[in-house]
Scaffold this motif. Structure first.
Motif, PDB file in Angstrom:
ATOM      1  N   GLU A  24       2.751   2.096  15.038  1.00 36.25           N
ATOM      2  CA  GLU A  24       1.867   2.835  14.141  1.00 36.25           C
ATOM      3  C   GLU A  24       0.439   2.305  14.270  1.00 36.25           C
ATOM      4  OE1 GLU A  24       4.476   0.969  12.992  1.00 36.25           O
ATOM      5  OE2 GLU A  24       5.635   2.093  11.510  1.00 36.25           O
ATOM      6  N   VAL A  25      -0.477   3.208  14.551  1.00 32.08           N
ATOM      7  CA  VAL A  25      -1.868   2.815  14.757  1.00 32.08           C
ATOM      8  C   VAL A  25      -2.431   2.152  13.506  1.00 32.08           C
ATOM      9  CG1 VAL A  25      -4.190   3.691  15.226  1.00 32.08           C
ATOM     10  CG2 VAL A  25      -2.242   4.597  16.496  1.00 32.08           C
ATOM     11  N   TYR A  26      -2.083   2.698  12.343  1.00 29.91           N
ATOM     12  CA  TYR A  26      -2.645   2.170  11.109  1.00 29.91           C
ATOM     13  C   TYR A  26      -2.221   0.730  10.853  1.00 29.91           C
ATOM     14  CZ  TYR A  26       1.934   3.190   9.059  1.00 29.91           C
ATOM     15  OH  TYR A  26       3.275   3.228   8.787  1.00 29.91           O
ATOM     16  N   ARG A  27      -1.008   0.360  11.252  1.00 29.16           N
ATOM     17  CA  ARG A  27      -0.516  -0.987  10.979  1.00 29.16           C
ATOM     18  C   ARG A  27      -1.305  -2.027  11.775  1.00 29.16           C
ATOM     19  NH1 ARG A  27       3.747  -3.030   8.349  1.00 29.16           N
ATOM     20  NH2 ARG A  27       4.576  -0.932   7.970  1.00 29.16           N
ATOM     21  N   ASP A  28      -1.533  -1.759  13.047  1.00 31.89           N
ATOM     22  CA  ASP A  28      -2.324  -2.678  13.866  1.00 31.89           C
ATOM     23  C   ASP A  28      -3.717  -2.853  13.276  1.00 31.89           C
ATOM     24  OD1 ASP A  28      -3.094  -4.090  16.486  1.00 31.89           O
ATOM     25  OD2 ASP A  28      -4.513  -2.415  16.430  1.00 31.89           O
ATOM     26  N   ILE A  67      -7.380   4.563   4.076  1.00 38.16           N
ATOM     27  CA  ILE A  67      -7.639   4.822   5.481  1.00 38.16           C
ATOM     28  C   ILE A  67      -6.852   6.061   5.889  1.00 38.16           C
ATOM     29  CG2 ILE A  67      -7.810   2.322   5.851  1.00 38.16           C
ATOM     30  CD1 ILE A  67      -5.384   2.642   7.762  1.00 38.16           C
ATOM     31  N   SER A  68      -7.365   6.776   6.877  1.00 37.88           N
ATOM     32  CA  SER A  68      -6.632   7.898   7.458  1.00 37.88           C
ATOM     33  C   SER A  68      -6.492   7.625   8.948  1.00 37.88           C
ATOM     34  CB  SER A  68      -7.349   9.222   7.209  1.00 37.88           C
ATOM     35  OG  SER A  68      -8.653   9.220   7.755  1.00 37.88           O
ATOM     36  N   SER A  69      -5.263   7.781   9.424  1.00 36.69           N
ATOM     37  CA  SER A  69      -4.918   7.465  10.804  1.00 36.69           C
ATOM     38  C   SER A  69      -4.213   8.672  11.417  1.00 36.69           C
ATOM     39  CB  SER A  69      -3.996   6.241  10.825  1.00 36.69           C
ATOM     40  OG  SER A  69      -3.377   6.085  12.083  1.00 36.69           O
ATOM     41  N   PRO A  70      -4.525   9.016  12.660  1.00 38.87           N
ATOM     42  CA  PRO A  70      -3.858  10.168  13.299  1.00 38.87           C
ATOM     43  C   PRO A  70      -2.342  10.017  13.261  1.00 38.87           C
ATOM     44  CG  PRO A  70      -5.678   9.377  14.649  1.00 38.87           C
ATOM     45  CD  PRO A  70      -5.485   8.369  13.558  1.00 38.87           C
ATOM     46  N   ALA A 122      -2.174  13.645   9.591  1.00 35.20           N
ATOM     47  CA  ALA A 122      -2.662  12.266   9.503  1.00 35.20           C
ATOM     48  C   ALA A 122      -1.865  11.485   8.474  1.00 35.20           C
ATOM     49  CB  ALA A 122      -4.143  12.246   9.133  1.00 35.20           C
ATOM     50  N   HIS A 123      -1.802  10.169   8.696  1.00 33.00           N
ATOM     51  CA  HIS A 123      -1.288   9.245   7.690  1.00 33.00           C
ATOM     52  C   HIS A 123      -2.442   8.919   6.751  1.00 33.00           C
ATOM     53  CE1 HIS A 123       2.324   8.520  10.035  1.00 33.00           C
ATOM     54  NE2 HIS A 123       1.632   8.074  11.063  1.00 33.00           N
ATOM     55  N   PHE A 124      -2.164   8.867   5.468  1.00 28.75           N
ATOM     56  CA  PHE A 124      -3.139   8.387   4.489  1.00 28.75           C
ATOM     57  C   PHE A 124      -2.527   7.158   3.827  1.00 28.75           C
ATOM     58  CE2 PHE A 124      -4.567  12.627   5.211  1.00 28.75           C
ATOM     59  CZ  PHE A 124      -5.938  12.575   5.059  1.00 28.75           C
ATOM     60  N   ILE A 125      -3.223   6.035   3.923  1.00 28.93           N
ATOM     61  CA  ILE A 125      -2.742   4.775   3.359  1.00 28.93           C
ATOM     62  C   ILE A 125      -3.756   4.313   2.327  1.00 28.93           C
ATOM     63  CG2 ILE A 125      -2.154   2.377   3.856  1.00 28.93           C
ATOM     64  CD1 ILE A 125      -2.025   4.824   6.675  1.00 28.93           C
ATOM     65  N   TYR A 126      -3.287   3.958   1.135  1.00 26.24           N
ATOM     66  CA  TYR A 126      -4.241   3.581   0.087  1.00 26.24           C
ATOM     67  C   TYR A 126      -3.608   2.607  -0.898  1.00 26.24           C
ATOM     68  CZ  TYR A 126      -1.704   7.060  -2.720  1.00 26.24           C
ATOM     69  OH  TYR A 126      -0.730   7.770  -3.379  1.00 26.24           O
ATOM     70  N   GLY A 127      -4.479   1.904  -1.605  1.00 23.09           N
ATOM     71  CA  GLY A 127      -4.037   0.954  -2.610  1.00 23.09           C
ATOM     72  C   GLY A 127      -5.228   0.349  -3.320  1.00 23.09           C
ATOM     73  N   LEU A 174       0.854  -1.182   0.000  1.00 24.35           N
ATOM     74  CA  LEU A 174       0.000   0.000   0.000  1.00 24.35           C
ATOM     75  C   LEU A 174       0.891   1.233   0.000  1.00 24.35           C
ATOM     76  CD1 LEU A 174      -2.475  -1.155   2.810  1.00 24.35           C
ATOM     77  CD2 LEU A 174      -3.057  -0.972   0.373  1.00 24.35           C
ATOM     78  N   TRP A 175       0.317   2.343  -0.451  1.00 27.81           N
ATOM     79  CA  TRP A 175       1.016   3.618  -0.365  1.00 27.81           C
ATOM     80  C   TRP A 175       0.698   4.293   0.966  1.00 27.81           C
ATOM     81  CZ3 TRP A 175       4.824   4.280  -3.478  1.00 27.81           C
ATOM     82  CH2 TRP A 175       4.767   3.903  -4.821  1.00 27.81           C
TER      83      TRP A 175
END
Length: 221
Positions: free
Chosen positions: A198-202, A184-187, A151-156, A136-137
């Motif tokens: 990293e919150v997004y990874r969990d 997804i967007s994560s603080p 925020a982190h933005f993760i997408y794919g 994912l990016w």
């Protein structure tokens, strides 16, 4: 066109034009969504309400104007909250024809909403493809406001079999009848990231296997 001989029958040219129009019509769903898209849309009803230690707080489809632009067969925008920490994550997933689904990345959308990029995008790996994961990016943005929320933005994207951080998605997914896009967007929290928490990874390590089992359907090519 120099490569066509002048004596080429007019009938052949007309036939070729109609054929190319028909092909474009199929891939753009000009004559109705194919059965594969309808089946993929129905699977959105199985989207999980619990993701590991995260609980669904709010769920709704994309706004009609957004869904129309993206030609969504199905979409969902969700907020999950961690039961212990109280942290929230936003999730957006939609499925549709590859053309419109492959565009509208965060760098396009956020640049018009007064956000600035604070870290260039990088490719991350979440689980293995066999477990519903993939690449994912991830890119980090901060709002140009007094609070400066970041925020982190993760997408794919996925054709139903693992996630791909595609560099040229509009070309890489040609030939498929449907495409999923996850964002997804994560603080953004520097302390969490420095500790490798990293919150997004969990969240993604719990979400992606659920999506593979419940929601995604392989795209017929």
């Amino acid at each position: 066109m120099s490569y066509l001989r002048r004596q080429l029958p007019v009938a052949f040219l007309i036939g070729a034009t109609l054929a190319s129009g028909a092909i474009a019509g199929v891939f753009n769903n000009r004559w109705g969504a194919p059965a594969a898209l309808a089946a993929a849309a129905a699977r959105f009803d199985s989207f999980p309400e619990t993701v590991g230690s995260w609980q669904l707080e709010k769920a709704e489809p994309f706004q009609p104007v957004v869904a129309e632009i993206l030609e969504c067969a199905a979409s969902t925008h969700r907020i999950y909250r961690h039961r212990e920490t109280g942290k929230a994550i936003q999730v957006a997933l939609h499925v549709g024809p590859p053309g419109p689904t492959s565009v509208h990345t965060p760098d396009v959308c956020l640049s018009s909403q007064d956000f600035e990029e604070i870290a260039a995008r990088e490719k991350i790996q979440i689980l293995s493809t066999s477990r519903g994961g993939g690449s994912l990016w991830k890119a980090d943005y901060r709002a140009r406001t007094l609070e400066g929320t970041a925020a982190h933005f993760i997408y794919g994207w996925s054709t139903g079999e693992g996630w791909v951080a595609a560099r040229r998605p509009r070309f890489e997914f040609v030939g498929h009848r449907l495409l999923y896009k996850l964002q997804i967007s994560s603080p953004y929290n520097e302390l969490d990231d420095e500790k490798g928490e990293e919150v997004y990874r969990d969240f993604l390590e719990n979400l992606l296997p659920e999506l593979a089992a419940r929601v995604l359907a392989p795209s017929p090519s």
